[in-house]
Design a protein around this motif. Structure first.
Motif: not given
Length: 588
Positions: A111, A114-115, A117-119, A152-153, A182, A376-377
Motif C-alpha cells: 500500500e 502504491h502511494k 507510485l502515484e507521487a 515510479g514504484a 499491486d 504525497e511524496q
C-alpha cells in the motif's frame, strides 16, 4: 453481590466475560460486536484480560477481537496481560499481537509503495544533525546525509549512520531499495562496504496464506522478560500543542522571524506544549524486582525537567468477596453503571503507577514555495523507513501533526533526554544518479524554486555485478512497534561498555588524567540517561547497572554548574547589548 440483571440487558456480552461464561460467550459472539466498549472504556478482550479470565480471552481472540486496542486509560491488551502476572495470558496475547502486526505489515508495504507510485518522481537529501546540551557529549554527536531517489514504484534510500553501540556511532554505507506492485514487493539492503546484498521478495497473497499463529509463538524468555520488567507506556501528548511564530528584533521592533534554508525562504515557528508522557506500572513485579528498579532510577532526571506523580497500591480495601483480579469486590451493577463512581477502586491488580511528564519545545522552518509535497511524496517514504529505523519512527510521529501551511524544510526535535535531531531537506532533484550524489558534500542550496519534469536514472536501482546477492527468504524487515526489544539491546550494549571501561581503568592504563576522568563521568551520566529513556530493563540488567556513586554526582553537579554559568553569561551579554542600544538611541 448484586445479581447483575441491569448489566445483562445493557452489556450482555461483557457480563458473560465478567462471569467467565466462555461457553455461552462462544455461542453469542457469532453475530454480535466484539469491539463494543463498557462504561469504563474496556472492550470485551480488555475486560477478560484485566479480570484474568484466560478462557474468555482465548474465545475472543479466536473470534478476531482486536488485540491492539487501548482501553480508556491508554493501556494496550498486552500491558494489561503483563500486569496480571500470568505467563499463559502473556504468551497468548503476545502471540496474537505479533500475528496481527505481521499481517498488517505484509498488507501495509504494498500500500505504501502504491502511494509512492502515484507521487511525482524526485530526488531529495535529508541532513540529520545530532546535538546535545551536555558539552562533552556534543563532541561525539554525528551528522548524516540521507539521499532519497524515487521513480515510479521504486525507491532508494542511502544512509551512512547505522546505529549507536558502546558509546560510539556505527557508520557504514548502506542503501535500502524498495520495489513493488499491486500484490508483491521486493526489499533489498545493500552493504556497499562488504559488497553484499540481502533481498526479501514476497507475494502478498502467498505470504498471508503461509502466515499462521504457530509461526508467531513467543519464546519463553521473552514472556519472562516482560513479566519481570515494568510495564511502560510512552505517548506523545499533543492536545494543547501550539505553533507560534518566532520573533526577531528588540522591544517595539520585534517582527516575525524568517530564514533562508537551502535557498528557500522559510517562516520560523516554535512548537509549544508538546509533552512526552511515560506511565510505568510495577504491580506485577516481586518486591525484590521493584527494589532493584527503584535503585536504578536515574537522578539525572531532576536536571531534565521531569515531573513525577506516583500512585501506590489501593490500600487495604479487600473484602472476603474479593479475588486477585477484583481486589475491591466491585459488583457487576457497580461496574456497568456509568453513573456510579468507583472512586479509587478498579478491577485488576491494585495499580502501582508512576507518571512522568517531559515537556519540550520543537522548532519548525516552514516554506510555502518548496517543490515537494509533504503528504504525497515525503510521508509515505518516512512511513516505510520507520519500519527499520527508530530515528525515522520518531520523526514520523512528529511530522504527522497538523503543521502550519508549507513544507517543513527544517525540523528540530528531541530524540532522547540529552540528544536533539535537526533534519534539513534540500538539493531537490539535484542528482539523477548515485555517482553524482557521491560528489556532493552536505546539502547544496537549490538554484530554482520551480521543479520541472525530473527523471531518475534507472541504474540507481540496479545492483553492481560484483556484489554478492543472498536471498533472505520471506522475512519482512520491520521495526518492533513498541521498541522494547531494540531498547533492551541498546541498554545491554551500554551496560557492557560501562563494565569494560571499569575493568580497563587505572589498573591497565596506569592512571587516568583528570580530563579523561571528567569525560568518563559525563559518559556514565549519559549512559544512565539513555538507560532511563530506553526503558524495559530485564532482571539481569536491573541488577548489574551501575550505581550512582560520588563520581557521577560530581559529574552532574559540574554539568548543572556549567549550564548555570552559561545562562548567567548570556544574561549579562544581553544586558550589555540593551545598554549599548539605549545609549545609541539617547545620543541620537
Amino acid at each position: 453481590m448484586s445479581s447483575g440483571r441491569d448489566a445483562s440487558g445493557r452489556f450482555p456480552l461483557h457480563l458473560l466475560v465478567w462471569n467467565n461464561d466462555y461457553r455461552q460467550l462462544e455461542k453469542e459472539l457469532r453475530d454480535q460486536n466484539a469491539e463494543a466498549l463498557d462504561p469504563r472504556g474496556r472492550t470485551l478482550l480488555h475486560l477478560a484480560v484485566s479480570l484474568g479470565h484466560l478462557e474468555s480471552a482465548r474465545v475472543l481472540l479466536r473470534h478476531k477481537a482486536d488485540v491492539t486496542k487501548e482501553n480508556g486509560q491508554g493501556w494496550t491488551v498486552l500491558h494489561e496481560a503483563v500486569s496480571t502476572g500470568d505467563p499463559e495470558m502473556v504468551h497468548t496475547v503476545l502471540q496474537h499481537r505479533d500475528y496481527h502486526n505481521t499481517s498488517m505489515a505484509l498488507g501495509g508495504v504494498p500500500e505504501l509503495l502504491h502511494k509512492i507510485l502515484e507521487a511525482p518522481d524526485f530526488y531529495v537529501q535529508m541532513k540529520w544533525e545530532f546535538t546535545s546540551w551536555v558539552p562533552l557529549v556534543s563532541r561525539i554527536c554525528p551528522n548524516d546525509v540521507c539521499r532519497i531517489w524515487k521513480s515510479g514504484a521504486k525507491l532508494r534510500v542511502d544512509i551512512t549512520l547505522l546505529g549507536f553501540e558502546n558509546m560510539s556511532w556505527i557508520r557504514g554505507r548502506r542503501s535500502f531499495i524498495f520495489k513493488g506492485g499491486d500484490n508483491w514487493a521486493e526489499l533489498m539492503e545493500v552493504n556497499h562496504d562488504d559488497r553484499v546484498v540481502t533481498t526479501e521478495h514476497f507475494d502478498l497473497s502467498q505470504e498471508m496464506e503461509r502466515l499462521t499463529l504457530d509461526l508467531m509463538k513467543p519464546k519463553s524468555r521473552e514472556v519472562e522478560r516482560r513479566l519481570t520488567s515494568p510495564v511502560i507506556n510512552t505517548s506523545l501528548d499533543t492536545k494543547n500543542i501550539a505553533f507560534e511564530r518566532t520573533k526577531s528584533g528588540f522591544w517595539g521592533w520585534r517582527t516575525d522571524k524568517a530564514e533562508v534554508v537551502n535557498g528557500y525562504e522559510a517562516k520560523v515557528y516554535t512548537v509549544n506544549n508538546v509533552s512526552v508522557i511515560t506511565k510505568i506500572r510495577t504491580e506485577h513485579l516481586t518486591e525484590e524486582e521493584k527494589k532493584r528498579y527503584k535503585e536504578d532510577r536515574n537522578p539525572l532526571e531532576s536536571l531534565l525537567g521531569t515531573v513525577e506523580h506516583q500512585f501506590g497500591a489501593q490500600g487495604d480495601l479487600t473484602t472476603e468477596c474479593a479475588t486477585v483480579n477484583n481486589p475491591t469486590a466491585i459488583t457487576p451493577d457497580e461496574y456497568f453503571d456509568e453513573d456510579f463512581d468507583l472512586k479509587d477502586r478498579d478491577i485488576g491488580r491494585p495499580k502501582e503507577l508512576t507518571i512522568r511528564t517531559q515537556k519540550f519545545k520543537a522548532t519548525l522552518w516552514m516554506c510555502e514555495e518548496f517543490p515537494l509535497s509533504l503528504v504525497e511524496q515525503v510521508i509515505p517514504i518516512i512511513d516505510l523507513m520507520a519500519r527499520t529505523s527508530a530515528h525515522f519512527a520518531r520523526l514520523r510521529d512528529f511530522i504527522k501533526l497538523d503543521f502550519p501551511p508549507g513544507f517543513p524544510v527544517k525540523i528540530e526535535i528531541p530524540l532522547f533526554h540529552v540528544l536533539n535531531a535537526r533534519i534539513t531537506f534540500g538539493n531537490v532533484n539535484g542528482c539523477s544518479t548515485a555517482e553524482e550524489s557521491q560528489n556532493v558534500e552536505g546539502i547544496q542550496a537549490d538554484t530554482a524554486s520551480e521543479v520541472t519534469s525530473f527523471e531518475v536514472d534507472q541504474s540507481v536501482f540496479e545492483i553492481p555485478e560484483s556484489y554478492h546477492v543472498q536471498d533472505n527468504g520471506r522475512n519482512v524487515h520491520l521495526q518492533d512497534e513498541d521498541y522494547e526489544i531494540m531498547q533492551f539491546a541498546i541498554q545491554q550494549s551500554l551496560l557492557e561498555s560501562n563494565r569494560s571501561q571499569e575493568l580497563s581503568g587505572p589498573a591497565s592504563n596506569g592512571g587516568i588524567s583528570p580530563t579523561h576522568s571528567y569525560e568518563a563521568q559525563y559518559e556514565r551520566a549519559i549512559q544512565e540517561s539513555l538507560l532511563t529513556t530506553m526503558e524495559g530493563p530485564c532482571p539481569g540488567a536491573l541488577g548489574e547497572s551501575s550505581r550512582f556513586d560520588s563520581d557521577l554526582q560530581l559529574a552532574m553537579e559540574l554539568s548543572a554548574k556549567e549550564l548555570a554559568e552559561q545562562e548567567l553569561r548570556l544574561q549579562e551579554e544581553e544586558a550589555q547589548l540593551q545598554q549599548v542600544l539605549q545609549l545609541s538611541l539617547t545620543e541620537k
